[in-house]
Motif scaffolding. Structure first.
Motif, PDB file in Angstrom:
ATOM      1  N   ASP A 101      31.060  38.414  37.824  1.00 46.52           N
ATOM      2  CA  ASP A 101      30.825  36.820  37.542  1.00 46.52           C
ATOM      3  C   ASP A 101      30.394  36.717  35.826  1.00 46.52           C
ATOM      4  OD1 ASP A 101      31.552  35.584  39.069  1.00 46.52           O
ATOM      5  OD2 ASP A 101      29.427  34.539  39.683  1.00 46.52           O
ATOM      6  N   GLY A 102      31.311  35.722  35.011  1.00 46.74           N
ATOM      7  CA  GLY A 102      31.031  35.799  33.869  1.00 46.74           C
ATOM      8  C   GLY A 102      31.752  36.648  32.772  1.00 46.74           C
ATOM      9  N   VAL A 103      32.572  37.583  33.513  1.00 42.30           N
ATOM     10  CA  VAL A 103      33.673  38.310  32.779  1.00 42.30           C
ATOM     11  C   VAL A 103      34.831  37.481  32.438  1.00 42.30           C
ATOM     12  CG1 VAL A 103      34.931  40.603  32.551  1.00 42.30           C
ATOM     13  CG2 VAL A 103      32.546  40.601  33.338  1.00 42.30           C
ATOM     14  N   LYS A 104      35.369  37.434  31.025  1.00 42.27           N
ATOM     15  CA  LYS A 104      36.640  36.749  30.883  1.00 42.27           C
ATOM     16  C   LYS A 104      37.582  37.663  30.639  1.00 42.27           C
ATOM     17  CE  LYS A 104      34.231  32.838  28.517  1.00 42.27           C
ATOM     18  NZ  LYS A 104      33.995  32.264  27.418  1.00 42.27           N
ATOM     19  N   ALA A 105      37.337  38.764  29.835  1.00 41.13           N
ATOM     20  CA  ALA A 105      38.434  39.968  29.651  1.00 41.13           C
ATOM     21  C   ALA A 105      37.645  41.254  29.599  1.00 41.13           C
ATOM     22  CB  ALA A 105      39.204  39.456  28.293  1.00 41.13           C
ATOM     23  N   VAL A 106      38.389  42.183  29.701  1.00 37.29           N
ATOM     24  CA  VAL A 106      37.829  43.748  29.745  1.00 37.29           C
ATOM     25  C   VAL A 106      38.777  44.755  28.749  1.00 37.29           C
ATOM     26  CG1 VAL A 106      37.176  45.606  30.783  1.00 37.29           C
ATOM     27  CG2 VAL A 106      36.933  43.509  32.183  1.00 37.29           C
TER      28      VAL A 106
END
Length: 117
Positions: A101-106
């Motif tokens: 949760d909270g990750v937009k891009a990796v």
């Protein structure tokens, strides 16, 4: 004497008025350095918390040796660095990080470990 007293009173009134005007301005006006430091500090704390959550998710991922992985988070963008012993673990790490949760891009900067021969 009356002139000096009148001038002194005028200066005092002007100074008092200027102080009240300065205090009446909202904190966000003008980009106050102190308020920028607080929001910057909060953003850094949020980034650290997200990085910790991603590391925890990586550690719990089956089939992934996360001991050589590092995570950096900036405004929801996560950068994975470090090394894994097997190429099949790289997509596991990326997918595990994406699910947090909270990750937009990796961004994947993971490499394979050098194997001693």
């Amino acid at each position: 004497m009356k002139t000096i007293r009148l001038l002194t009173m005028t200066v005092v009134l002007i100074a008092a008025s200027a102080g009240q005007l300065a205090m009446a301005q909202p904190a966000s006006a003008g980009g106050n350095a102190a308020s920028g430091a607080v929001s910057g500090k909060a953003a850094r704390a949020e980034n650290r918390l997200l990085a910790k959550r991603v590391l925890k998710a990586l550690a719990r991922t089956r089939g992934l040796d996360s001991t050589g992985l590092f995570v950096k988070a900036v405004n929801g963008n996560v950068i994975l660095t470090g090394a894994v012993p097997d190429a099949s673990q790289i997509p596991l790490a990326v997918e595990s990080a994406r699910r947090v949760d909270g990750v937009k891009a990796v961004r994947d900067d993971i490499r394979l470990q050098d194997r001693p021969y």
